[in-house]
Write an enzyme that holds these catalytic residues in place. Sequence first.
Site, PDB file in Angstrom:
ATOM      1  N   GLU A  38      -1.502  -1.898   1.829  1.00 45.37           N
ATOM      2  CA  GLU A  38      -1.142  -0.616   1.230  1.00 45.37           C
ATOM      3  C   GLU A  38      -2.268   0.377   1.486  1.00 45.37           C
ATOM      4  OE1 GLU A  38       0.334  -0.278  -2.751  1.00 45.37           O
ATOM      5  OE2 GLU A  38       1.885  -1.781  -2.429  1.00 45.37           O
ATOM      6  N   HIS A 100       0.854   6.923  -1.842  1.00 50.13           N
ATOM      7  CA  HIS A 100       0.507   5.573  -1.409  1.00 50.13           C
ATOM      8  C   HIS A 100       1.703   4.966  -0.689  1.00 50.13           C
ATOM      9  CE1 HIS A 100       2.379   4.422  -5.279  1.00 50.13           C
ATOM     10  NE2 HIS A 100       2.551   3.227  -4.754  1.00 50.13           N
ATOM     11  N   HIS A 102       4.288   1.607   0.374  1.00 55.65           N
ATOM     12  CA  HIS A 102       4.908   0.364  -0.072  1.00 55.65           C
ATOM     13  C   HIS A 102       5.484  -0.335   1.153  1.00 55.65           C
ATOM     14  CE1 HIS A 102       5.929   0.915  -4.650  1.00 55.65           C
ATOM     15  NE2 HIS A 102       4.632   0.998  -4.413  1.00 55.65           N
ATOM     16  N   ASP A 113       2.887   1.278 -10.811  1.00 52.70           N
ATOM     17  CA  ASP A 113       2.776   2.680 -10.395  1.00 52.70           C
ATOM     18  C   ASP A 113       3.052   3.610 -11.574  1.00 52.70           C
ATOM     19  OD1 ASP A 113       2.344   1.953  -7.712  1.00 52.70           O
ATOM     20  OD2 ASP A 113       4.480   2.069  -7.233  1.00 52.70           O
TER      21      ASP A 113
END
Length: 153
Positions: A38, A100, A102, A113
Amino acid sequence: MVNTELTFKDSFGSLLVVMPSAINRLLDHRQLDSSSNEAAGVLIGERRGSHLVIYDISEPGKGDIRSRYFVDRRGPHHQAAVDDAFARSSGRLQYLGEWHTHPEDQPSPSSTDLGTWRRHLVAQEQMVLLIIGRKQIWAAKKVAEKIVPLLKV
């Protein structure tokens, strides 16, 4: 390579526009193979009334903690990117939120999150949240304590 902006809207008609240069940099971090970790960073842009425009991002670097299903954006370079953009633009460009990745085609926020955003993303103004999946980008705004998903235009 993306040549057009990506636009989302909320139920009030307010827009989130992500410029092509930022989109391309975000897409570079997609978790396309089984060994990809990630990635995370901050979103830098401007507020135009109720609309938000993302021009730049910070990218993963030294100090960040990254694994396949976890990322913790800790490096001081993220704040430095915001400070630099703010100074170069005489205050026009600023921190607008978080992004971010996934490792899924159509990303959606995990309970981690949601909890992290509610606890740590505290601001008077609306903030942007992006999750970059392998095929799609999930977008939302955080307004006070509420996380409001956005619709792609």
